[in-house]
Design a protein around this motif. Structure first.
Motif, short mmCIF file in Angstrom:
data_model
loop_
_atom_site.label_atom_id
_atom_site.label_comp_id
_atom_site.label_asym_id
_atom_site.label_seq_id
_atom_site.Cartn_x
_atom_site.Cartn_y
_atom_site.Cartn_z
N GLY A 262 63.02 32.53 28.98
CA GLY A 262 62.32 33.62 29.19
C GLY A 262 62.91 34.10 30.63
N MET A 263 62.80 35.00 30.97
CA MET A 263 63.55 35.58 32.04
C MET A 263 62.68 35.77 33.30
N LEU A 264 62.92 34.75 34.57
CA LEU A 264 61.54 35.01 36.07
C LEU A 264 61.76 36.16 36.43
N PRO A 265 60.73 36.21 36.76
CA PRO A 265 61.10 37.78 38.10
C PRO A 265 62.24 37.41 39.32
N PRO A 266 62.90 38.23 39.47
CA PRO A 266 63.93 37.66 40.59
C PRO A 266 63.34 37.16 41.89
N GLY A 267 64.16 36.24 42.64
CA GLY A 267 63.56 36.06 44.24
C GLY A 267 62.75 34.12 43.71
N MET A 268 61.59 34.27 44.01
CA MET A 268 61.09 32.49 44.18
C MET A 268 60.10 33.07 43.45
N SER A 269 59.83 31.65 42.31
CA SER A 269 58.52 31.72 41.33
C SER A 269 58.32 29.90 41.91
N PRO A 270 56.71 30.02 42.10
CA PRO A 270 56.71 28.89 42.13
C PRO A 270 56.27 27.88 41.24
N PHE A 271 56.69 26.88 40.79
CA PHE A 271 56.63 26.10 39.72
C PHE A 271 56.50 24.73 39.84
N ALA A 272 55.17 24.01 39.13
CA ALA A 272 54.69 22.37 40.38
C ALA A 272 56.00 21.60 39.21
N GLY A 273 56.53 21.83 40.77
CA GLY A 273 58.10 20.69 41.16
C GLY A 273 57.65 19.70 41.44
N ASN A 274 56.38 18.90 41.49
CA ASN A 274 55.95 17.65 42.07
C ASN A 274 55.75 17.57 40.50
N LEU A 275 55.52 17.36 39.55
CA LEU A 275 55.69 17.27 38.51
C LEU A 275 56.48 16.39 37.22
N VAL A 276 57.60 17.41 37.94
CA VAL A 276 59.19 17.14 36.96
C VAL A 276 59.45 15.85 37.97
#
Length: 341
Positions: A262-276
């Motif tokens: 899915g195409m996320l909205p333009p700009g920055m999107s928060p995500f749980a990068g710590n889990l990655v």
């Protein structure tokens, strides 16, 4: 001839357009059906898709099927009168990505109905269109044009499943049960996934996912719904929302794969990068498709169940009504425009 032209946000018009003439290497196709895509809806609602803004009137549409009318100089292919689907991409063939066999991420591609370049690439929502002859795909016997109109979005789904890696015998989570998400479900079942859990906010969307073969349905955001598994092997995010991505990251197993489709909205999107990091999750993007287009046509020819995902067919004269219906996922899955052939 009639065509569906976007001039600006909320300014969609059905206009009389000049008949196309096949240039060298081109074919003319009489379009019968065109599927309304999420990107078409973005142009209609917002006047652009992400950073690609309308700067001139543009014929919309890239999910089109019809019959061959004829060819220009030096071109050939399926005989006139043959039912065909139209591959919407014309990659440059010269960039590093094309030379590496990844034409779907070509940096200079031309895609039907796209404002990514100026002049814009005019789309396929017209009674007749001229396209490179190499983009035509003859339909197998028994595959009607109505079902074949799903070839382009099904190709997107097949590519996302391919990006996920092996799914045979595995439990896969799909967040988002719109047209693409539901087609991802069908692609997963065709690839041998043992279980497919689907989440969405809308009950009607989940009904379409069930028709596509989902084995478990979960009402997203409903704490009373006990359907979410504790863990899945793979997850495909098809909602284009940060919440959907968060669900995928939290439910996929350690060292599992999450595909952002899915195409996320333009700009920055928060995500749980710590889990990655802490769970060594592989987060992969998925954009469009290439050879999956031919695979999609074959799958559509074999499976009648896809018919259930075409929720409405409206004549091109009712284009505005068709777009409004396609934008209302509580009432629709895939909506087609009928150009009458």
């Amino acid at each position: 001839m009639r065509g569906c032209v976007i001039h600006a946000a909320d300014d969609l018009r059905v206009e009389e357009l000049p008949e196309p003439v096949a240039g060298p290497g081109q074919a003319v196709v009489a379009v019968r059906y065109g599927g309304v895509c999420g990107s078409d809806l973005h142009y209609w609602r917002h006047g652009g898709v992400g950073d690609f803004l309308l700067r001139e009137p543009m014929v919309l549409g890239h999910e089109v099927v019809g019959t061959v009318v004829g060819y220009g100089a030096g071109a050939g292919g399926p005989a006139p009168g043959t039912p065909v689907a139209v591959h919407p991409a014309t990659p440059c063939g010269a960039c590093p990505e094309c030379l590496d066999g990844r034409a779907h991420v070509c940096r200079d591609t031309r895609y039907l109905g796209s404002a990514a370049r100026t002049p814009h690439v005019q789309g396929g929502f017209a009674a007749r269109i001229a396209v490179p002859a190499g983009q035509l795909r003859a339909l197998p016997a028994g595959l009607g044009l109505r079902r074949a109109a799903l070839a382009e979005p099904l190709s997107v789904a097949l590519h996302a499943v391919r990006r996920a890696g092996p799914v045979e015998g595995r439990h896969v989570l799909v967040t988002g049960a719109g047209p693409i998400g539901s087609l991802v479900v069908a692609a997963l079942r065709a690839a041998g996934a043992a279980a497919v859990t689907v989440t969405d906010l809308l009950p009607r969307a989940l009904e379409f996912a069930a028709a596509a073969g989902a084995t478990a349905l979960v009402r997203a955001g409903d704490p009373a719904d006990p359907g979410l598994p504790a863990e899945v092997d793979t997850a495909i995010e098809a909602s284009g929302s940060a919440a959907g991505l968060d669900t995928c990251l939290r439910l996929v197993r350690r060292s599992g794969v999450v595909v952002q489709l899915g195409m996320l909205p333009p700009g920055m999107s928060p995500f749980a990068g710590n889990l990655v990091v802490s769970r060594e999750i592989e987060l992969r993007g998925s954009l469009r498709f290439d050879a999956e287009f031919d695979e999609a046509i074959g799958l559509l020819a074999r499976e009648e169940s896809f018919d259930a995902l075409v929720s409405a067919v409206l004549p091109v004269e009712q284009a505005t009504e068709a777009f409004a219906l396609a934008a209302d996922r509580s009432r629709s899955c895939k909506v087609l425009l009928d150009f009458g052939g």
